[in-house]
Design a protein around this motif. Structure first.
Motif, PDB file in Angstrom:
ATOM      1  N   GLU A  44       0.863  -1.185   0.000  1.00 42.77           N
ATOM      2  CA  GLU A  44       0.000   0.000   0.000  1.00 42.77           C
ATOM      3  C   GLU A  44       0.891   1.225   0.000  1.00 42.77           C
ATOM      4  N   SER A  46       0.400   5.769  -0.003  1.00 38.73           N
ATOM      5  CA  SER A  46      -0.278   7.044  -0.224  1.00 38.73           C
ATOM      6  C   SER A  46       0.623   8.153   0.313  1.00 38.73           C
ATOM      7  N   ASP A  48       0.945  12.725   0.333  1.00 33.39           N
ATOM      8  CA  ASP A  48       0.497  14.056  -0.052  1.00 33.39           C
ATOM      9  C   ASP A  48       1.433  15.066   0.606  1.00 33.39           C
ATOM     10  N   TYR A  54       2.777   3.943   4.061  1.00 34.88           N
ATOM     11  CA  TYR A  54       2.937   2.799   3.171  1.00 34.88           C
ATOM     12  C   TYR A  54       3.152   1.535   3.980  1.00 34.88           C
TER      13      TYR A  54
END
Length: 169
Positions: A44, A46, A48, A54
Motif C-alpha cells: 500500500e 499514499s 500528499d 505505506y
C-alpha cells in the motif's frame, strides 16, 4: 521485555530531498527488489504534502536465519512493515512504524526523525523496540533480531545514498 535499537544515518542531501526519495513508490519498489528478500513487495502507498503512509512486505529465507531464530520460527519468514511520515515543516519530518511477523511471537515498533543538519545535509534517526515473546530464550532472540534490524537499516541507508547519487547525475 524488549530490545531497544538506535540507528543514525547522515546524508549530504537536504531532509526534503531525502524524504521525497524515501516515500517515492519507485524507490521503495527498487529497494525491496534489491534488499527486501523473497516475495518482497509494496502493498500500500499514499502520500500528499502533509506526509506519507505505506506498507511493505519483506521476506527472509529460513536458511539465512541464525539457528536460535530457526528454533522458534521454522521455515521462511514474512515480515509486514507499516511506516507513517508527517511533515513538521521544511527540513523536518517525524515518522513512526510497526513491524509484525504473522504467525510468530515477534513484533517491533518505533519512531523516526529526519531533519536538516545545521552545517548542511541531513540526518535520519531511528529508535526501535523489538519484542520476542518466547520464554527463556526471547531475550537472546531479541538480540539477534536487533542485529538483523541494524543490518537492514544500514543496507537501506546505503541504497538511499546510491539512489540519491544516481538521481543527481
Amino acid at each position: 521485555m524488549s530490545r531497544q535499537i538506535d540507528y543514525r544515518s547522515t546524508y549530504p542531501h537536504t531532509a526534503d530531498e531525502v524524504y521525497a526519495t524515501m516515500v517515492d513508490p519507485d524507490y521503495l519498489r527498487a529497494r525491496l527488489e534489491r534488499i527486501g528478500g523473497p516475495r518482497a513487495s509494496l502493498l500500500e502507498h499514499s502520500a500528499d504534502v502533509g506526509g506519507a503512509r505505506y506498507r511493505l512486505r519483506h521476506g527472509l529465507d529460513a536458511k539465512d536465519l541464525p539457528s536460535v531464530v530457526r528454533t522458534v520460527l521454522p521455515g521462511d519468514i514474512t515480515i509486514e512493515r507499516n511506516e507513517r511520515w508527517t511533515r513538521q515543516d521544511s527540513g523536518r519530518y517525524l515518522g513512526e512504524f510497526d513491524v509484525a511477523i504473522p504467525g510468530a511471537p515477534g513484533s517491533a515498533d518505533g519512531a523516526m526523525r529526519l531533519r536538516d543538519l545545521p552545517d548542511g545535509g541531513s540526518e535520519l534517526s531511528v529508535r526501535a523496540d523489538v519484542r520476542i515473546a518466547v520464554p527463556l530464550i526471547g531475550g537472546k532472540i531479541e538480540g539477534v533480531v536487533g542485529e538483523q534490524v541494524q543490518g537492514l537499516l544500514a543496507a537501506e541507508a546505503a541504497f538511499t545514498h546510491e539512489w540519491l547519487a544516481e538521481k543527481a547525475r
